[in-house]
Design an enzyme around this catalytic site. Structure first.
Site, PDB file in Angstrom:
ATOM      1  CB  SER A  13      43.970  45.760  64.467  1.00 27.52           C
ATOM      2  OG  SER A  13      45.261  45.207  64.610  1.00 27.52           O
ATOM      3  CG  ASN A  14      48.965  47.483  66.469  1.00 27.24           C
ATOM      4  OD1 ASN A  14      49.065  47.356  67.682  1.00 27.24           O
ATOM      5  ND2 ASN A  14      49.273  46.509  65.610  1.00 27.24           N
ATOM      6  CG  LEU A  94      60.546  54.750  57.451  1.00 25.25           C
ATOM      7  CD1 LEU A  94      60.325  55.503  58.754  1.00 25.25           C
ATOM      8  CD2 LEU A  94      59.455  55.077  56.455  1.00 25.25           C
ATOM      9  CG  ASN A 108      58.120  49.607  63.903  1.00 19.21           C
ATOM     10  OD1 ASN A 108      57.036  49.658  63.296  1.00 19.21           O
ATOM     11  ND2 ASN A 108      58.921  48.561  63.817  1.00 19.21           N
ATOM     12  CG  HIS A 110      59.135  43.652  65.287  1.00 18.97           C
ATOM     13  ND1 HIS A 110      59.152  43.580  63.903  1.00 18.97           N
ATOM     14  CD2 HIS A 110      59.665  42.488  65.732  1.00 18.97           C
ATOM     15  CE1 HIS A 110      59.678  42.417  63.539  1.00 18.97           C
ATOM     16  NE2 HIS A 110      60.000  41.748  64.629  1.00 18.97           N
ATOM     17  N   GLY A 144      68.472  51.252  61.362  1.00 19.05           N
ATOM     18  CA  GLY A 144      68.436  49.830  61.052  1.00 19.05           C
ATOM     19  C   GLY A 144      67.013  49.295  60.923  1.00 19.05           C
ATOM     20  CG  ASP A 146      61.959  45.667  62.867  1.00 23.01           C
ATOM     21  OD1 ASP A 146      61.255  46.686  62.838  1.00 23.01           O
ATOM     22  OD2 ASP A 146      61.740  44.674  62.136  1.00 23.01           O
ATOM     23  CE  LYS A 173      43.430  39.421  75.013  1.00 26.41           C
ATOM     24  NZ  LYS A 173      43.350  38.327  75.953  1.00 26.41           N
TER      25      LYS A 173
HETATM   26  C1  GRF Z   1      51.181  44.081  63.344  1.00 25.78           C
HETATM   27  O1  GRF Z   1      51.409  42.742  63.613  1.00 25.78           O
HETATM   28  C2  GRF Z   1      52.434  44.876  63.584  1.00 25.78           C
HETATM   29  O2  GRF Z   1      53.187  44.406  64.634  1.00 25.78           O
HETATM   30  C3  GRF Z   1      53.162  44.670  62.299  1.00 25.78           C
HETATM   31  O3  GRF Z   1      52.175  44.728  61.317  1.00 25.78           O
HETATM   32  C4  GRF Z   1      50.934  44.317  61.874  1.00 25.78           C
HETATM   33  C5  GRF Z   1      49.955  45.412  61.629  1.00 25.78           C
HETATM   34  O4  GRF Z   1      48.659  45.055  61.975  1.00 25.78           O
HETATM   35  N1  GRF Z   1      54.250  45.602  62.177  1.00 25.78           N
HETATM   36  P1  GRF Z   1      47.497  46.136  62.011  1.00 25.78           P
HETATM   37  O5  GRF Z   1      47.458  46.798  60.649  1.00 25.78           O
HETATM   38  O6  GRF Z   1      47.824  47.127  63.102  1.00 25.78           O
HETATM   39  O7  GRF Z   1      46.244  45.372  62.298  1.00 25.78           O
END
Ligand code: GRF
Length: 201
Positions: A13-14, A94, A108, A110, A144, A146, A173
């Site tokens: 989704s991201n 990684l 990244n 998080h 490290g 995150d 969101k």
């Molecule tokens: C998200 O919550 C992101 O922060 C975490 O993994 C999830 C990935 O969700 N690292 P999507 O695959 O982007 O829907």
């Protein structure tokens, strides 16, 4: 033009939010070049195909070690002249070689307000800890887990009746907003790293 490679293990989704921003021409001149996943059934691969972006499944089981798998991913990104790597739910640690190769050029997302609640299940950690506020962080990747310099954060309240699912949805969101925003700032050349601080011009 910054060429962007995205790594994702899950539903994507991201990555979809990035694709939508790209379609609007809202990535600061950046262009999505490739999506690579370590999971052959990742939803992110379907999202890439939907948006006409090259989709690669590079599976750990095909390689003898973590380093060899990472090297294959790096090679695939390099072959596509990727300048910026975005980890969008990439569920692998990684190796040092990978991190060094893209130091200062890898982001990244998080699902917590770092440095609180790094690692897996950031949303569940915040809930179980009793935090009243949580959120999302986009940061540069360092060696490290995150721990890298923070680019953007967004806060959300933790509500009395929240479950891990409801809190995750509220945080997601914000992820969908700040992930493309951070990529856009990077591609527009507006991020400057000073020690641990990321200056936005
Ligand atoms: C998200 O919550 C992101 O922060 C975490 O993994 C999830 C990935 O969700 N690292 P999507 O695959 O982007 O829907």
């Amino acid at each position: 033009m910054t060429r962007i490679g995205v790594l994702a293990s899950g539903r994507g989704s991201n990555f979809r939010a990035l694709c939508e921003a790209g379609r609007r021409g809202d990535l600061g001149g950046g262009q999505l070049a490739v999506l690579a996943s370590d999971q052959e059934d990742a939803g992110a691969l379907d999202v890439a195909r939907e948006f006409g972006i090259e989709a690669l499944a590079i599976l750990p089981k095909s390689y003898p070690s973590r380093e060899a798998h990472d090297a294959a991913v790096v090679e695939a990104l390099a072959a596509r002249q990727v300048d910026l790597v975005c980890l969008a739910g990439y569920m692998r640690i990684l190796s040092a070689g990978f991190v060094n190769r893209f130091r200062g050029r890898m982001l990244n997302i998080h699902p917590a307000l770092l440095p609180s609640f790094p690692g897996l299940h950031g949303q569940r950690q915040a809930l179980e800890h009793g935090a009243k506020v949580s959120g999302a962080t986009v940061h540069f990747v360092d060696a490290g887990c995150d721990t890298g310099p923070i680019i953007l954060q967004a806060a959300v309240p933790v509500l009395e009746d929240d479950t891990e699912e409801s809190l995750s949805a509220r945080i997601l969101k914000e992820e969908h907003r700040i992930c493309p925003e951070a990529v856009k700032l990077y591609c527009a050349g507006r991020l400057k790293l000073e020690g641990r601080r990321v200056r936005i011009s």
